[in-house]
Design an enzyme around this catalytic site. Structure first.
Site, PDB file in Angstrom:
ATOM      1  N   TYR A 280     -13.281   0.478 -12.908  1.00 20.62           N
ATOM      2  CA  TYR A 280     -12.001   0.241 -12.232  1.00 20.62           C
ATOM      3  C   TYR A 280     -10.862   0.944 -12.974  1.00 20.62           C
ATOM      4  CZ  TYR A 280      -8.243  -2.174  -9.819  1.00 20.62           C
ATOM      5  OH  TYR A 280      -7.114  -2.452  -9.072  1.00 20.62           O
TER       6      TYR A 280
ATOM      7  N   HIS B  19      -8.519   4.209 -11.666  1.00 22.23           N
ATOM      8  CA  HIS B  19      -7.063   4.122 -11.553  1.00 22.23           C
ATOM      9  C   HIS B  19      -6.332   5.089 -12.486  1.00 22.23           C
ATOM     10  CE1 HIS B  19      -7.937   0.793  -8.948  1.00 22.23           C
ATOM     11  NE2 HIS B  19      -6.693   0.917  -8.512  1.00 22.23           N
TER      12      HIS B  19
ATOM     13  N   TYR C 273       5.445   0.536  -8.515  1.00 25.08           N
ATOM     14  CA  TYR C 273       4.173  -0.174  -8.341  1.00 25.08           C
ATOM     15  C   TYR C 273       3.358  -0.067  -9.623  1.00 25.08           C
ATOM     16  CZ  TYR C 273      -0.274  -1.443  -6.024  1.00 25.08           C
ATOM     17  OH  TYR C 273      -1.450  -2.043  -5.653  1.00 25.08           O
TER      18      TYR C 273
ATOM     19  N   TRP D 146      -9.491   4.436   0.621  1.00 23.23           N
ATOM     20  CA  TRP D 146      -9.315   3.875  -0.718  1.00 23.23           C
ATOM     21  C   TRP D 146      -9.760   2.409  -0.749  1.00 23.23           C
ATOM     22  CZ3 TRP D 146      -8.443   5.752  -5.452  1.00 23.23           C
ATOM     23  CH2 TRP D 146      -8.079   4.858  -6.463  1.00 23.23           C
TER      24      TRP D 146
END
Length: 110
Positions: A23, A27, A46, A81
């Site tokens: 993960y 990212h 964000y 995504w």
């Protein structure tokens, strides 16, 4: 919840322990067209924060969170995504972006 930008949104999700490393790697290389879609849909500032046990804390600013989510939901890149990210999460029915439940803001210091 208002700020100069509109809404501040914080949400929690849970990343599976056995997928934490992947993960993080995914990212570090979020697709440029996904980043563009987020910006174009009104997502600003964000950030995602990940605790060692998999607790994921998301934060963003937007003029209207519901409208920003709807704009993202209409993009092809978001569908791709979300389909790729869904297996990374625990206790999730559907897509990760549909599992975001904003937390109520109880304090803010400008």
């Amino acid at each position: 919840m208002a700020s100069g930008r509109g809404e501040r949104v914080c949400f929690l999700l849970k990343v599976r322990q056995d997928r934490l490393a992947e993960y993080k790697v995914r990212h570090q290389a979020v697709w440029p067209d996904m980043q563009d879609a987020l910006r174009d849909s009104g997502w600003h500032n964000y950030s995602l924060f990940l605790r060692e046990d998999g607790l994921l804390v998301g934060y963003l600013e937007t003029d209207d969170f519901e409208a920003a989510q709807e704009r993202m939901a209409r993009t092809d890149v978001n569908a791709r995504w979300q389909a790729e990210m869904a297996p990374f999460f625990e206790d999730l029915d559907g897509r990760p972006d549909e599992g975001m439940r904003p937390l109520p803001e109880v304090f803010h210091l400008d």
